[in-house]
Design an enzyme around this catalytic site. Structure first.
Site, PDB file in Angstrom:
ATOM      1  N   ILE A  23       1.040  -0.862  -0.033  1.00 35.91           N
ATOM      2  CA  ILE A  23       0.318   0.043  -0.045  1.00 35.91           C
ATOM      3  C   ILE A  23       0.537   1.281  -0.085  1.00 35.91           C
ATOM      4  CG2 ILE A  23      -1.893   1.178   1.075  1.00 35.91           C
ATOM      5  CD1 ILE A  23      -2.996  -1.496   2.958  1.00 35.91           C
TER       6      ILE A  23
ATOM      7  N   GLY B 255       9.219  -5.571   2.489  1.00 33.16           N
ATOM      8  CA  GLY B 255       8.672  -4.657   1.311  1.00 33.16           C
ATOM      9  C   GLY B 255      10.444  -4.651   0.419  1.00 33.16           C
TER      10      GLY B 255
ATOM     11  N   ALA C  49       4.255   1.116   7.751  1.00 32.10           N
ATOM     12  CA  ALA C  49       4.608   0.529   8.605  1.00 32.10           C
ATOM     13  C   ALA C  49       4.802  -0.397   9.290  1.00 32.10           C
ATOM     14  CB  ALA C  49       6.337   0.983   9.178  1.00 32.10           C
ATOM     15  N   ALA C  50       4.648  -1.588   9.613  1.00 30.11           N
ATOM     16  CA  ALA C  50       3.967  -2.799  10.017  1.00 30.11           C
ATOM     17  C   ALA C  50       4.364  -4.225  10.400  1.00 30.11           C
ATOM     18  CB  ALA C  50       1.873  -2.650  10.121  1.00 30.11           C
TER      19      ALA C  50
ATOM     20  N   TYR D 130      -2.393  -9.592  16.654  1.00 30.97           N
ATOM     21  CA  TYR D 130      -2.277  -8.304  15.497  1.00 30.97           C
ATOM     22  C   TYR D 130      -3.237  -7.085  15.207  1.00 30.97           C
ATOM     23  CZ  TYR D 130      -3.163  -6.180  10.826  1.00 30.97           C
ATOM     24  OH  TYR D 130      -3.086  -5.019   9.872  1.00 30.97           O
TER      25      TYR D 130
ATOM     26  N   LYS E  16      -2.677  -3.440  16.268  1.00 31.24           N
ATOM     27  CA  LYS E  16      -3.024  -2.014  16.371  1.00 31.24           C
ATOM     28  C   LYS E  16      -4.254  -1.263  17.300  1.00 31.24           C
ATOM     29  CE  LYS E  16      -1.297  -1.765  11.927  1.00 31.24           C
ATOM     30  NZ  LYS E  16      -0.713  -1.145  10.749  1.00 31.24           N
TER      31      LYS E  16
ATOM     32  N   ARG F 163      -8.170 -21.490   9.717  1.00 37.71           N
ATOM     33  CA  ARG F 163      -7.753 -21.152  10.571  1.00 37.71           C
ATOM     34  C   ARG F 163      -7.523 -19.803  12.240  1.00 37.71           C
ATOM     35  NH1 ARG F 163      -3.947 -17.950   5.975  1.00 37.71           N
ATOM     36  NH2 ARG F 163      -5.734 -17.048   6.440  1.00 37.71           N
TER      37      ARG F 163
HETATM   38  P1  NAD Z   1       2.868  -4.720   3.558  1.00 38.69           P
HETATM   39  O1  NAD Z   1       3.610  -5.806   4.410  1.00 38.69           O
HETATM   40  O2  NAD Z   1       3.175  -5.252   2.128  1.00 38.69           O
HETATM   41  O3  NAD Z   1       3.601  -3.321   4.211  1.00 38.69           O
HETATM   42  C1  NAD Z   1       4.435  -3.072   5.111  1.00 38.69           C
HETATM   43  C2  NAD Z   1       5.802  -1.945   5.008  1.00 38.69           C
HETATM   44  O4  NAD Z   1       6.647  -2.020   6.368  1.00 38.69           O
HETATM   45  C3  NAD Z   1       6.886  -3.072   4.497  1.00 38.69           C
HETATM   46  O5  NAD Z   1       7.921  -2.470   3.154  1.00 38.69           O
HETATM   47  C4  NAD Z   1       7.668  -3.584   5.332  1.00 38.69           C
HETATM   48  O6  NAD Z   1       9.603  -3.303   4.797  1.00 38.69           O
HETATM   49  C5  NAD Z   1       7.794  -2.128   6.545  1.00 38.69           C
HETATM   50  N1  NAD Z   1       7.955  -2.426   7.861  1.00 38.69           N
HETATM   51  C6  NAD Z   1       7.824  -3.578   8.823  1.00 38.69           C
HETATM   52  N2  NAD Z   1       8.350  -3.315   9.841  1.00 38.69           N
HETATM   53  C7  NAD Z   1       8.807  -2.203   9.847  1.00 38.69           C
HETATM   54  C8  NAD Z   1       9.769  -1.749  10.812  1.00 38.69           C
HETATM   55  N3  NAD Z   1       9.720  -2.021  12.387  1.00 38.69           N
HETATM   56  N4  NAD Z   1      10.602  -1.093  10.564  1.00 38.69           N
HETATM   57  C9  NAD Z   1       9.927  -0.344   9.249  1.00 38.69           C
HETATM   58  N5  NAD Z   1       9.418  -0.652   7.987  1.00 38.69           N
HETATM   59  C10 NAD Z   1       9.292  -1.602   8.190  1.00 38.69           C
HETATM   60  O7  NAD Z   1       1.845  -4.061   3.771  1.00 38.69           O
HETATM   61  P2  NAD Z   1       0.989  -3.771   3.114  1.00 38.69           P
HETATM   62  O8  NAD Z   1      -0.274  -4.092   3.438  1.00 38.69           O
HETATM   63  O9  NAD Z   1       1.129  -2.994   2.415  1.00 38.69           O
HETATM   64  O10 NAD Z   1      -0.082  -3.110   4.525  1.00 38.69           O
HETATM   65  C11 NAD Z   1       0.242  -1.588   4.748  1.00 38.69           C
HETATM   66  C12 NAD Z   1      -0.359  -1.140   6.838  1.00 38.69           C
HETATM   67  O11 NAD Z   1      -1.800  -1.374   5.681  1.00 38.69           O
HETATM   68  C13 NAD Z   1      -0.177  -2.121   7.509  1.00 38.69           C
HETATM   69  O12 NAD Z   1       0.011  -1.481   8.770  1.00 38.69           O
HETATM   70  C14 NAD Z   1      -1.198  -3.176   7.737  1.00 38.69           C
HETATM   71  O13 NAD Z   1      -1.216  -3.236   8.745  1.00 38.69           O
HETATM   72  C15 NAD Z   1      -2.323  -1.567   7.194  1.00 38.69           C
HETATM   73  N6  NAD Z   1      -3.169  -2.736   6.884  1.00 38.69           N
HETATM   74  C16 NAD Z   1      -3.410  -3.397   5.695  1.00 38.69           C
HETATM   75  C17 NAD Z   1      -4.183  -4.498   5.232  1.00 38.69           C
HETATM   76  C18 NAD Z   1      -4.276  -4.989   3.787  1.00 38.69           C
HETATM   77  O14 NAD Z   1      -5.417  -6.125   3.556  1.00 38.69           O
HETATM   78  N7  NAD Z   1      -3.248  -5.602   2.800  1.00 38.69           N
HETATM   79  C19 NAD Z   1      -5.208  -4.054   5.853  1.00 38.69           C
HETATM   80  C20 NAD Z   1      -5.532  -3.216   7.170  1.00 38.69           C
HETATM   81  C21 NAD Z   1      -4.979  -2.805   7.572  1.00 38.69           C
END
Ligand code: NAD
Length: 309
Positions: A12, A36, A73-74, A140, A144, A264
């Site tokens: 995202i 990422g 980031a998460a 998780y 959050k 799951r």
């Molecule tokens: P993703 O794993 O592709 O992106 C997360 C990014 O955070 C990655 O680039 C990772 O390298 C970076 N990261 C992780 N831990 C880190 C740290 N300690 N320090 C610095 N960088 C760090 O996930 P996404 O799907 O793009 O999700 C982005 C955000 O949206 C997250 O916070 C996720 O919880 C939230 N979210 C996603 C969804 C979904 O459906 N994909 C739904 C609800 C919420």
């Protein structure tokens, strides 16, 4: 305007970085690349490889002093949070606290946070509203929710402005086949390999699938709206996993039946998020229904598959 996107090398985040750069905003990306990839990051952005928990993050924020921070980031893998809740909390709770402290020191005007429908757990409701009870059923969801509480606390203590965006299940081009909401990406990967689609449970479970471009538009809208609000970024509609599989198989022209495995732990059965608050406070509504979003995702995924071969 200067923005910092944590997690900007992720699925995202990288879409958001591109949209911000397109609108003339100077963008910095902070990412530890745990999931990422630098190749995802728009070259107009300044890339910083660091962990949100590190002292470099604090130094970077104070030096660059961005106007706005998008915190994406998460640790975003529900199953990982069930097996390793400590690691999940370290990134999602402690990491957010460190970031908030650094934002406060750096005088950041607003933080926009990527939260999740996972904060509600198994609510027996047709469509969830933002003020409904939160009872997470995974580490998780809880981490959050706790991060959200710290963001509100920093507003009460220091007046740090925020918008919390609780996303539905986000899908779209560039999503890795893992983590939260990755079912579309997982299905796509199996289609490419010619493997049958794998469904956990009986496939009647539903999700509110929201297209990544709509999620990006909601983040951009939050720069100037929905201050101190918690807002769903969702379609308000549900799609069952069986239906999703059917639509993708149809797009692919495949008649291979899906295979089923046991459900799951931590997976929610039904998820639908009202987007009335977003329509009102963000003046935002989704532009993509599931059919249009899936078609665009499918085309992009198959095109990138061809380029890679
Ligand atoms: P993703 O794993 O592709 O992106 C997360 C990014 O955070 C990655 O680039 C990772 O390298 C970076 N990261 C992780 N831990 C880190 C740290 N300690 N320090 C610095 N960088 C760090 O996930 P996404 O799907 O793009 O999700 C982005 C955000 O949206 C997250 O916070 C996720 O919880 C939230 N979210 C996603 C969804 C979904 O459906 N994909 C739904 C609800 C919420």
């Amino acid at each position: 305007m200067k923005a910092l996107v944590t997690g900007g090398a992720g699925f995202i985040g990288s879409h958001l970085v591109r949209a911000l750069a397109d609108s003339g905003i100077r963008v910095h990306v902070l990412d530890n690349l745990s999931t990422g990839n630098v190749a995802n990051v728009d070259p107009r952005a300044v890339m910083h490889i660091a962990d949100i928990r590190s002292s470099e993050t604090r130094t970077l924020l104070i030096r660059e002093s961005p106007d706005i921070v998008f915190h994406l980031a998460a640790q975003a893998d529900v199953q990982h949070s069930i097996h390793q809740p400590d690691e999940d909390a370290e990134v999602n709770v402690l990491g957010t606290i460190y970031l908030l402290q650094a934002c406060h020191e750096a005088g950041v005007a607003k933080l926009i946070f990527a939260s999740t429908s996972g904060v509600y757990g198994e609510l027996e409701k047709q469509c969830i509203h933002e003020d409904d009870p939160t009872e997470p059923i995974s580490g998780y969801g809880l981490s959050k929710l706790t991060a959200e509480s710290y963001i509100r606390l920093f507003y009460r203590l220091y007046g740090m402005n925020y918008t919390i965006l609780r996303y539905g299940n986000v899908y779209g081009p560039g999503q890795a086949a893992k983590g939260e909401g990755g079912v579309v990406a997982l299905f796509m990967e199996r289609l490419k390999k010619g493997s049958p689609l794998l469904i956990h449970g009986d496939g009647t479970q539903t999700r509110d699938f929201v297209y990544v471009k709509d999620v990006v538009r909601a983040n951009v809208a939050a720069i100037r709206a929905a201050d101190q609000r918690t807002v769903h970024v969702s379609t308000g509609r549900t799609t069952s996993i069986n239906r999703l599989a059917y639509d993708l198989l149809k797009l692919h022209g495949s008649s291979v039946r899906p295979v089923y495995s046991p459900a799951r732990a931590g997976d929610i059965h039904h998820s639908c998020l009202s987007n009335a608050v977003a329509r009102h406070w963000l003046r935002w509504e989704p532009l993509y229904g599931i059919s249009a979003g899936l078609k665009e995702t499918y085309t992009s995924s198959m095109d990138s598959g061809k380029k890679g071969t």
